[in-house]
Design a protein around this motif. Structure first.
Motif, PDB file in Angstrom:
ATOM      1  N   HIS A 212     -14.341   0.092 -10.218  1.00  0.00           N
ATOM      2  CA  HIS A 212     -14.406   1.534 -10.459  1.00  0.00           C
ATOM      3  C   HIS A 212     -14.548   2.339  -9.159  1.00  0.00           C
ATOM      4  CE1 HIS A 212     -18.640   0.476 -10.098  1.00  0.00           C
ATOM      5  NE2 HIS A 212     -18.955   1.751 -10.020  1.00  0.00           N
ATOM      6  N   ARG A 213     -14.750   1.645  -8.033  1.00  0.00           N
ATOM      7  CA  ARG A 213     -14.879   2.331  -6.738  1.00  0.00           C
ATOM      8  C   ARG A 213     -13.586   2.282  -5.923  1.00  0.00           C
ATOM      9  NH1 ARG A 213     -19.138   5.474  -7.664  1.00  0.00           N
ATOM     10  NH2 ARG A 213     -21.153   4.445  -7.448  1.00  0.00           N
ATOM     11  N   ILE A 214     -12.606   1.512  -6.386  1.00  0.00           N
ATOM     12  CA  ILE A 214     -11.395   1.309  -5.579  1.00  0.00           C
ATOM     13  C   ILE A 214     -10.625   2.611  -5.371  1.00  0.00           C
ATOM     14  CG2 ILE A 214      -9.092   0.234  -5.617  1.00  0.00           C
ATOM     15  CD1 ILE A 214     -10.420  -2.313  -6.716  1.00  0.00           C
ATOM     16  N   VAL A 215     -10.331   3.319  -6.467  1.00  0.00           N
ATOM     17  CA  VAL A 215      -9.559   4.564  -6.321  1.00  0.00           C
ATOM     18  C   VAL A 215     -10.359   5.622  -5.553  1.00  0.00           C
ATOM     19  CG1 VAL A 215      -8.567   6.515  -7.600  1.00  0.00           C
ATOM     20  CG2 VAL A 215      -7.895   4.173  -8.165  1.00  0.00           C
TER      21      VAL A 215
ATOM     22  N   ILE B 284       3.685   1.900  -5.020  1.00  0.00           N
ATOM     23  CA  ILE B 284       3.683   0.547  -4.430  1.00  0.00           C
ATOM     24  C   ILE B 284       2.679   0.471  -3.285  1.00  0.00           C
ATOM     25  CG2 ILE B 284       5.095  -1.050  -3.050  1.00  0.00           C
ATOM     26  CD1 ILE B 284       7.496  -0.129  -4.867  1.00  0.00           C
ATOM     27  N   ASP B 285       2.602   1.521  -2.474  1.00  0.00           N
ATOM     28  CA  ASP B 285       1.657   1.564  -1.359  1.00  0.00           C
ATOM     29  C   ASP B 285       0.215   1.497  -1.872  1.00  0.00           C
ATOM     30  OD1 ASP B 285       1.033   1.970   1.457  1.00  0.00           O
ATOM     31  OD2 ASP B 285       0.485   4.026   0.948  1.00  0.00           O
ATOM     32  N   TYR B 286      -0.110   2.336  -2.857  1.00  0.00           N
ATOM     33  CA  TYR B 286      -1.471   2.315  -3.414  1.00  0.00           C
ATOM     34  C   TYR B 286      -1.777   0.978  -4.087  1.00  0.00           C
ATOM     35  CZ  TYR B 286      -1.703   7.374  -2.636  1.00  0.00           C
ATOM     36  OH  TYR B 286      -1.716   8.618  -2.060  1.00  0.00           O
ATOM     37  N   GLU B 287      -0.784   0.409  -4.775  1.00  0.00           N
ATOM     38  CA  GLU B 287      -0.993  -0.873  -5.455  1.00  0.00           C
ATOM     39  C   GLU B 287      -1.346  -1.966  -4.447  1.00  0.00           C
ATOM     40  OE1 GLU B 287      -1.459  -2.028  -8.317  1.00  0.00           O
ATOM     41  OE2 GLU B 287      -0.994  -4.160  -8.191  1.00  0.00           O
ATOM     42  N   ARG B 288      -0.683  -1.958  -3.311  1.00  0.00           N
ATOM     43  CA  ARG B 288      -0.931  -2.956  -2.269  1.00  0.00           C
ATOM     44  C   ARG B 288      -2.396  -2.879  -1.808  1.00  0.00           C
ATOM     45  NH1 ARG B 288       4.169  -2.495   0.942  1.00  0.00           N
ATOM     46  NH2 ARG B 288       3.304  -0.518   1.602  1.00  0.00           N
ATOM     47  N   ILE B 289      -2.878  -1.643  -1.624  1.00  0.00           N
ATOM     48  CA  ILE B 289      -4.266  -1.480  -1.167  1.00  0.00           C
ATOM     49  C   ILE B 289      -5.235  -1.856  -2.286  1.00  0.00           C
ATOM     50  CG2 ILE B 289      -5.942   0.153  -0.211  1.00  0.00           C
ATOM     51  CD1 ILE B 289      -3.548   1.818   0.816  1.00  0.00           C
ATOM     52  N   ALA B 290      -4.944  -1.399  -3.511  1.00  0.00           N
ATOM     53  CA  ALA B 290      -5.824  -1.712  -4.649  1.00  0.00           C
ATOM     54  C   ALA B 290      -5.899  -3.217  -4.876  1.00  0.00           C
ATOM     55  CB  ALA B 290      -5.329  -0.989  -5.907  1.00  0.00           C
ATOM     56  N   ALA B 291      -4.768  -3.901  -4.729  1.00  0.00           N
ATOM     57  CA  ALA B 291      -4.754  -5.359  -4.931  1.00  0.00           C
ATOM     58  C   ALA B 291      -5.626  -6.055  -3.890  1.00  0.00           C
ATOM     59  CB  ALA B 291      -3.312  -5.889  -4.873  1.00  0.00           C
ATOM     60  N   ALA B 292      -5.554  -5.595  -2.640  1.00  0.00           N
ATOM     61  CA  ALA B 292      -6.360  -6.203  -1.577  1.00  0.00           C
ATOM     62  C   ALA B 292      -7.848  -5.955  -1.812  1.00  0.00           C
ATOM     63  CB  ALA B 292      -5.927  -5.654  -0.216  1.00  0.00           C
ATOM     64  N   MET B 293      -8.205  -4.748  -2.221  1.00  0.00           N
ATOM     65  CA  MET B 293      -9.621  -4.428  -2.454  1.00  0.00           C
ATOM     66  C   MET B 293     -10.152  -5.237  -3.639  1.00  0.00           C
ATOM     67  SD  MET B 293      -9.644  -0.295  -1.762  1.00  0.00           S
ATOM     68  CE  MET B 293     -11.422  -0.126  -1.521  1.00  0.00           C
ATOM     69  N   SER B 294      -9.334  -5.356  -4.662  1.00  0.00           N
ATOM     70  CA  SER B 294      -9.712  -6.131  -5.838  1.00  0.00           C
ATOM     71  C   SER B 294      -9.929  -7.600  -5.451  1.00  0.00           C
ATOM     72  CB  SER B 294      -8.601  -5.976  -6.875  1.00  0.00           C
ATOM     73  OG  SER B 294      -8.942  -6.610  -8.061  1.00  0.00           O
ATOM     74  N   ARG B 295      -8.992  -8.160  -4.725  1.00  0.00           N
ATOM     75  CA  ARG B 295      -9.086  -9.546  -4.240  1.00  0.00           C
ATOM     76  C   ARG B 295     -10.354  -9.753  -3.413  1.00  0.00           C
ATOM     77  NH1 ARG B 295      -5.351  -9.728   0.435  1.00  0.00           N
ATOM     78  NH2 ARG B 295      -7.220  -8.756   1.314  1.00  0.00           N
ATOM     79  N   ASP B 296     -10.723  -8.729  -2.602  1.00  0.00           N
ATOM     80  CA  ASP B 296     -11.893  -8.841  -1.729  1.00  0.00           C
ATOM     81  C   ASP B 296     -13.200  -8.531  -2.458  1.00  0.00           C
ATOM     82  OD1 ASP B 296     -10.050  -9.429   0.216  1.00  0.00           O
ATOM     83  OD2 ASP B 296     -10.182  -7.502   1.240  1.00  0.00           O
TER      84      ASP B 296
END
Lengths: 222, 222
Positions: free
Chosen positions: B142-145, B125-137
């Protein structure tokens, strides 16, 4: 995986081998690889078939032994041309070698990383080489140590990360909780495959390049 | 649950304290802080005055226990407004909290850092929260993880580094070997004092800012 082939098999070594600093350090790495950093000097002496007192001719105590281990790993990391190349170029192969060398001994990374370095000439010489190159290249003097520590922290953390499963951030059982992470992890894996890197190596190279670029930019503004 | 009489039980805790997931995790952190990551479930059961089999109602084995410990630390790190702020802003207090939380349990950092995360909903859940924010921004998918892992590696390495002596790169006995390092270390310490930071905090903040800036720049170019 990026761990180096294990160079510490001591099979076939004669029982009567003369005790030496080298031999003690080799046995200490073998023991730490199995037991982690909290092995005792008594256990090390047992593995070497010597009395604990024999070790004290070489190392006054555990701290001194750990310092010797760190010094030896630092020597294995090696120089990478800091005297001839810009620091931000020479630091790339240095960081790769550092990650591989320390990653080959995961049981003792934490002990090595938290050890005072002043007792080891090898580490001091290594840091001096980098500091001299950064100074020569005009990096702001008060930023040199923070920049070295930042790269070292990244490398140590990456050495630990490289021991985690290759697809560690790939949601499987919990995929429904993490659609963005699932998508991002798959894209990262595809990109690494296209670069013919393992995912863990591609991740390390991307992070290292970003960190060095960020440090260069921060140094340019003072 | 079975409680056995034991003279070594912790003072003040009622003999009939109910065993719970929370209580087991608390005892596991206490034990790991002393023994490091390689404690046994038998030792943990002893500290809790219960039979080892009683622990198995809560954790099938050591891996599951370590996963539970990591999940609890992740919860303590907390959210830092990833849904409302740009990822590169929200990640700064997240990284600070992460370093502090993991740095409080040095004995187990290595075990936690190398653990598969898929078994813990809290981490996913913690990683998903960060990945969602980076994706939105608009960060390249392919660079998010790789970017998250880079920051995490830096934070874990910094948590270990913060356990080393404050003046760890200050040459004393070997100062004559390292004139550039000696100068740079003194300048870094003076700068930290002028910022009213400890040297270790100033170093962490400088490295974190450089890494995030580098990751942002790398993301902008794809």
């Amino acid at each position: 995986m990026t761990t180096a082939p294990d160079a510490h098999r001591s099979a076939g070594r004669p029982r009567t081998a003369v005790l030496s600093r080298e031999r003690i350090l080799e046995a200490a790495f073998t023991l730490a690889d199995v037991r982690g950093g909290d092995f005792t000097l008594a256990a090390l002496a047992r593995n070497l078939d010597v009395r604990p007192s024999a070790l004290h001719h070489y190392f006054a105590g555990k701290d001194e032994l750990i310092a010797g281990m760190r010094g030896q790993l630092t020597t294995r990391v090696g120089d990478h041309g800091f005297d001839a190349r810009p620091w931000h170029e020479a630091i790339v192969p240095w960081a790769r070698a550092y990650r591989q060398t320390f990653g080959a001994h995961p049981g003792i990374i934490a002990a090595l990383a938290t050890l005072p370095v002043d007792d080891e000439p090898e580490s001091i010489i290594d840091y001096e080489r980098i500091a001299a190159a950064m100074s020569r290249d005009g990096y702001p003097v008060h930023r040199i140590v923070p920049a070295i520590v930042a790269i070292e922290s990244f490398v140590i953390g990456s050495a630990l990360d490289s021991l985690a499963p290759e697809d560690n951030l790939r949601p499987v059982d919990n995929a429904e909780l993490a659609p963005n992470l699932t998508r991002a992890e798959a894209a990262a894996r595809e990109n690494a495959a296209a670069q013919r890197h393992s995912a863990v190596t591609e991740t390390f190279e991307f992070g290292l390049a970003a960190l060095i670029a960020g440090l260069l930019a921060a140094g340019a503004t003072g």
